[in-house]
Design a protein around this motif. Structure first.
Motif, PDB file in Angstrom:
ATOM      1  N   THR A   4     -16.004   4.774  -4.357  1.00  0.00           N
ATOM      2  CA  THR A   4     -16.161   5.941  -3.501  1.00  0.00           C
ATOM      3  C   THR A   4     -16.731   7.066  -4.342  1.00  0.00           C
ATOM      4  O   THR A   4     -16.190   7.388  -5.403  1.00  0.00           O
ATOM      5  CB  THR A   4     -14.819   6.383  -2.913  1.00  0.00           C
ATOM      6  N   ARG A  95      -6.852   7.723  -2.471  1.00  0.00           N
ATOM      7  CA  ARG A  95      -8.215   8.036  -2.039  1.00  0.00           C
ATOM      8  C   ARG A  95      -8.317   9.497  -1.565  1.00  0.00           C
ATOM      9  O   ARG A  95      -9.254  10.221  -1.927  1.00  0.00           O
ATOM     10  CB  ARG A  95      -8.644   7.103  -0.909  1.00  0.00           C
ATOM     11  N   VAL A 108     -11.625   1.374  -6.871  1.00  0.00           N
ATOM     12  CA  VAL A 108     -10.377   0.852  -6.307  1.00  0.00           C
ATOM     13  C   VAL A 108     -10.419  -0.668  -6.320  1.00  0.00           C
ATOM     14  O   VAL A 108     -11.371  -1.276  -5.829  1.00  0.00           O
ATOM     15  CB  VAL A 108     -10.158   1.353  -4.863  1.00  0.00           C
TER      16      VAL A 108
END
Length: 360
Positions: A4, A95, A108
């Protein structure tokens, strides 16, 4: 593995001074609050630090270099599949907090409850340039190769929810988590209240090789031995924190020990499996067989509302904000103590319906 990426323009969560003051101001809820159940919230359920213990560890002690998290790659190694509500909430919290802080890249991984995979996941994240690691260990033992690789790379490791047996401030920075032995004691208190002080109890053990199972069991047994002679432990068997195994184990236990009248499950998933097994045996869970567990998942709290479970001791999985606050403090030069223990609440027949929104 998923990556991300967040805009580097996002600001850090707060200055070190503000974070230090915020953590210093956290206190353990008083008896009135604890008896009333989890406090109202917006559903985030952020953790409250109860106490910290152990020697402090600074950047200099650890041999780490200064790091700006908005220009960093942070890795999160999850231990078990996110199909479990606890793990899903934990991963989401990491997150969300990473996004709030403005971390440049978040890696992750999920070990799917396999220690060799977790070791490989951590080594892979190091190869991808991770500057800081947050690890939810599969087991308390066995992460040595991964921790050694992180140490060699100069990457601090923060462990959450399960404590490793390695050396603080050498192999890992700190442990963030619950007082699992206290959770076991509180589960004994709740089961004593639910049963009126007399019961034949079966214990559903979590997976072996981690401090969560050991401490939740030790705390429960210690409290029963010291306070509740009418609670007779007649069976205990591992069900590995899994719902299907909890169901299978209880089905077998009720056949071999039909006089069981109470079940203590080390987590909600096993307790929910136990509910199904008790029903299949033609008995009423929560009445004929009292059930107490630990976690605080929405399904388990709803089962309290439905009358199938008697009480749940909370184990708050929302480590994200506290994990990144701890990282900020560490990189600002503050000493991080070995154990940062959070405060957990409780759901019971009196408060479950009103506090269902706080469950995860």
């Amino acid at each position: 593995m998923t990556r991300t990426t967040f805009p580097r323009s996002w600001r850090v969560l707060a200055s070190a001074a503000v974070l230090g003051a915020a953590l210093a101001g956290c206190t353990n809820p008083g008896d009135d609050q604890a008896s009333a159940g989890p406090p109202p919230s917006d559903g985030g359920g952020d953790q409250v630090v109860k106490e910290s213990s152990g020697e402090g560890c600074t950047m200099q002690d650890y041999g780490a270099e200064q790091l700006d998290l908005t220009n960093a790659v942070v890795g999160f190694s999850q231990s078990e599949p996110d199909t479990a509500a606890f793990r899903a909430a934990e991963t989401k919290s990491i997150r969300d907090a990473a996004a709030e802080v403005g971390v440049r890249d978040l890696l992750v991984t999920n070990a799917n409850n396999e220690l060799p995979k977790q070791i490989a996941d951590i080594q892979n994240m190091l190869n991808q340039g991770a500057d800081f690691l947050i690890v939810a260990p599969v087991n308390s033992d066995g992460l040595d190769p991964a921790l050694a690789a992180a140490k060699q790379a100069g990457v601090p490791v923060l462990t959450i929810d399960r404590k490793v047996t390695n050396t603080h401030c050498d192999d890992y920075l700190a442990f963030l988590g619950s007082d699992f032995e206290d959770q076991g004691k509180r589960a004994a208190d709740a089961l004593n209240e639910a049963t009126g002080g007399t019961a034949k109890v079966a214990i559903l053990l979590g997976s072996s090789g981690n401090n969560v199972t050991d401490d939740r069991n030790a705390g429960f047994k210690e409290q029963v031995q010291a306070q509740y002679p009418g609670l007779e432990i007649v069976a205990e068997q591992t069900a590995n924190f899994a719902r299907d195994e909890g169901q299978a184990v209880v089905e077998q236990l009720l056949q071999s020990n039909p006089d069981i009248t109470a079940i203590y499950a080390h987590n909600d998933e096993m307790a929910l499996g136990a509910v199904t097994a008790v029903q299949a045996a033609g008995r009423q869970p929560g009445e004929d067989v009292k059930i107490v567990s630990i976690d605080g998942t929405r399904n388990a709290v709803q089962a309290i509302v439905d009358g199938h479970i008697n009480a749940v001791i909370e184990s708050n999985p929302r480590f994200g904000p506290l994990a990144f606050e701890t990282a900020e403090k560490f990189y600002s030069g503050e000493a991080i103590q070995e154990n940062v223990i959070i405060s957990d609440d409780e759901y019971n027949r009196d408060n479950a319906e009103g506090n269902l929104g706080n469950a995860f």
